[in-house]
Motif scaffolding. Structure first.
Motif, PDB file in Angstrom:
ATOM      1  N   ASP A 105       0.584  -1.167  -0.092  1.00 17.01           N
ATOM      2  CA  ASP A 105       0.163  -0.185  -0.116  1.00 17.01           C
ATOM      3  C   ASP A 105       0.876   1.359  -0.028  1.00 17.01           C
ATOM      4  O   ASP A 105       0.557   2.184   0.759  1.00 17.01           O
ATOM      5  N   VAL A 106       1.711   1.342  -0.959  1.00 17.77           N
ATOM      6  CA  VAL A 106       2.650   2.523  -1.039  1.00 17.77           C
ATOM      7  C   VAL A 106       3.194   2.500  -2.410  1.00 17.77           C
ATOM      8  O   VAL A 106       3.335   1.261  -3.015  1.00 17.77           O
ATOM      9  N   GLY A 107       3.544   3.725  -2.947  1.00 13.44           N
ATOM     10  CA  GLY A 107       4.207   3.818  -4.220  1.00 13.44           C
ATOM     11  C   GLY A 107       5.209   4.783  -4.497  1.00 13.44           C
ATOM     12  O   GLY A 107       5.451   5.306  -3.416  1.00 13.44           O
ATOM     13  N   PRO A 108       6.013   4.997  -5.447  1.00  9.97           N
ATOM     14  CA  PRO A 108       6.960   5.944  -5.717  1.00  9.97           C
ATOM     15  C   PRO A 108       6.366   7.477  -5.550  1.00  9.97           C
ATOM     16  O   PRO A 108       7.013   8.291  -5.615  1.00  9.97           O
ATOM     17  N   GLU A 109       5.115   7.632  -5.678  1.00  6.06           N
ATOM     18  CA  GLU A 109       4.435   8.807  -5.407  1.00  6.06           C
ATOM     19  C   GLU A 109       3.266   8.533  -4.431  1.00  6.06           C
ATOM     20  O   GLU A 109       2.756   7.389  -4.583  1.00  6.06           O
ATOM     21  N   VAL A 110       2.789   9.425  -3.694  1.00 10.81           N
ATOM     22  CA  VAL A 110       1.690   9.089  -2.721  1.00 10.81           C
ATOM     23  C   VAL A 110       0.436  10.235  -2.946  1.00 10.81           C
ATOM     24  O   VAL A 110       0.930  11.463  -3.322  1.00 10.81           O
ATOM     25  N   ALA A 111      -0.592   9.817  -2.846  1.00 11.02           N
ATOM     26  CA  ALA A 111      -1.853  10.686  -2.772  1.00 11.02           C
ATOM     27  C   ALA A 111      -1.563  11.696  -1.780  1.00 11.02           C
ATOM     28  O   ALA A 111      -1.386  11.413  -0.635  1.00 11.02           O
ATOM     29  N   LYS A 112      -1.822  12.790  -1.994  1.00 11.92           N
ATOM     30  CA  LYS A 112      -1.555  14.018  -1.103  1.00 11.92           C
ATOM     31  C   LYS A 112      -2.477  13.915  -0.075  1.00 11.92           C
ATOM     32  O   LYS A 112      -2.020  14.297   1.081  1.00 11.92           O
ATOM     33  N   GLU A 113      -3.693  13.343  -0.385  1.00  6.14           N
ATOM     34  CA  GLU A 113      -4.723  13.470   0.791  1.00  6.14           C
ATOM     35  C   GLU A 113      -4.304  12.515   1.957  1.00  6.14           C
ATOM     36  O   GLU A 113      -4.492  12.658   3.300  1.00  6.14           O
ATOM     37  N   GLY A 114      -3.906  11.177   1.575  1.00 11.84           N
ATOM     38  CA  GLY A 114      -3.404  10.262   2.586  1.00 11.84           C
ATOM     39  C   GLY A 114      -2.223  10.691   3.374  1.00 11.84           C
ATOM     40  O   GLY A 114      -2.070  10.691   4.679  1.00 11.84           O
ATOM     41  N   LEU A 115      -1.200  11.311   2.597  1.00 12.82           N
ATOM     42  CA  LEU A 115      -0.130  11.751   3.425  1.00 12.82           C
ATOM     43  C   LEU A 115      -0.272  12.831   4.299  1.00 12.82           C
ATOM     44  O   LEU A 115       0.205  13.030   5.343  1.00 12.82           O
ATOM     45  N   ALA A 116      -1.136  13.759   3.879  1.00 17.80           N
ATOM     46  CA  ALA A 116      -1.684  14.824   4.589  1.00 17.80           C
ATOM     47  C   ALA A 116      -2.402  14.323   6.146  1.00 17.80           C
ATOM     48  O   ALA A 116      -2.166  14.881   7.184  1.00 17.80           O
ATOM     49  N   ARG A 117      -3.268  13.284   5.940  1.00 16.17           N
ATOM     50  CA  ARG A 117      -3.957  12.699   6.916  1.00 16.17           C
ATOM     51  C   ARG A 117      -2.718  12.167   7.938  1.00 16.17           C
ATOM     52  O   ARG A 117      -3.011  12.505   9.198  1.00 16.17           O
TER      53      ARG A 117
END
Length: 291
Positions: free
Chosen positions: A132-144
């Motif tokens: 459940d991770v990639g070389p880029e991440v969704a901003k929403e999840g990282l901000a949470r």
């Protein structure tokens, strides 16, 4: 619960003492070991269900506490809480344990550490399971995640600790019962000096993220992912409701690495615990094909 592992410690290049749960392989032909690496605010306890099962299948499992988490030392310099340093810590473990190659199982930040390893000493990675991770991440999840990481928590009782983990993770595990949340709390909290639960990580792990500011929300690790996926088997696990590994990012990864195995775990978000039937049904056949 009966302890099914031995306690192991090793020393990092900058002199910290780190900890791992060392699960012995069941008797049988020698197979490559598995090194399991947890997410940002978690620890080796996240693998307490899947690690014994992998060990029973004949592979030694080392589930580590990354520096600043669990039973590992906290770093005097919080700016060392970064994936490249974590990767060098893992290499120190391998060197001191006499392990030249391993299968890597990385959840969230653990997957990023695996990508960092591919960049600095690719040959040690025989195969990888990226959860459940990639070389880029969704901003929403990282901000949470960034919003609560390293923040003070007041949890005088285990019931309040369970309420805390439910508050921040119910979106990922909507099916969890009160008993599940209590177990979850006991994985991520420990008994503090005053006898009440406290989070089992150094609050300063968030310092590098805060220092990076908005740049931390858009890391570009595609070259590292390319190196990881180019030369070895890789299994990507995605939670169907993940807010960190979006459908679009997962699709892009699969396009870049068409030979990569993929499984989506229904009904859960970031990140699957890997005890789900769908996760296990993908992981064990994947491991079964490896030396």
């Amino acid at each position: 619960m009966t302890q099914t592992y031995a306690d192991r410690r090793w020393t990092t290049p900058d002199g910290l003492s780190l900890y791992a749960r060392d699960y012995a392989a069941a008797p049988g032909p020698a197979k490559l070991p598995v090194i399991a690496i947890h997410g940002l605010t978690r620890n080796s306890a996240d693998f307490e269900t899947i690690a014994p099962l992998i060990a029973q299948s004949g592979r030694r499992v080392l589930a580590i506490d990354v520096r600043g988490r669990g039973q590992s030392d906290r770093a005097p310099d919080p700016m060392t809480y970064q994936p490249l340093n974590y990767a060098h810590d893992v290499l120190a473990l391998m060197d001191q344990a006499g392990i030249s190659r391993a299968v890597f199982l990385g959840t969230s930040m653990g997957g990023l550490i695996t990508m960092a390893l591919a960049a600095i000493r690719s040959k040690v990675i025989a195969a990888a399971i990226v959860n459940d991770v990639g070389p880029e991440v969704a901003k929403e999840g990282l901000a949470r995640i960034a919003a609560y990481s390293g923040q003070p928590v007041d949890t005088p009782t285990w019931a309040e600790a369970a309420a805390y983990v439910k508050q921040h993770n119910a979106i990922a595990f909507p099916h969890y019962t009160d008993a599940d949340w209590d177990l979850f709390a006991r994985r991520v909290f420990r008994v503090g000096p005053e006898g009440s639960p406290e989070l089992d990580y150094d609050p300063d792990i968030a310092v590098p993220m805060r220092a990076a500011g908005t740049k931390a929300l858009v890391p570009n690790l595609w070259p590292m992912f390319g190196r990881l996926a180019r030369a070895r088997p890789v299994l990507l696990v995605r939670g169907q409701n993940s807010d960190l590994l979006s459908e679009a990012i997962a699709a892009k990864m699969r396009k870049r690495a068409p030979k990569m195995d993929f499984v989506e775990v229904p009904g859960v978000g970031h990140a699957p615990m890997l005890d789900e039937p769908e996760a296990k049904a993908a992981i064990f056949p994947f491991l079964g094909e490896l030396p």
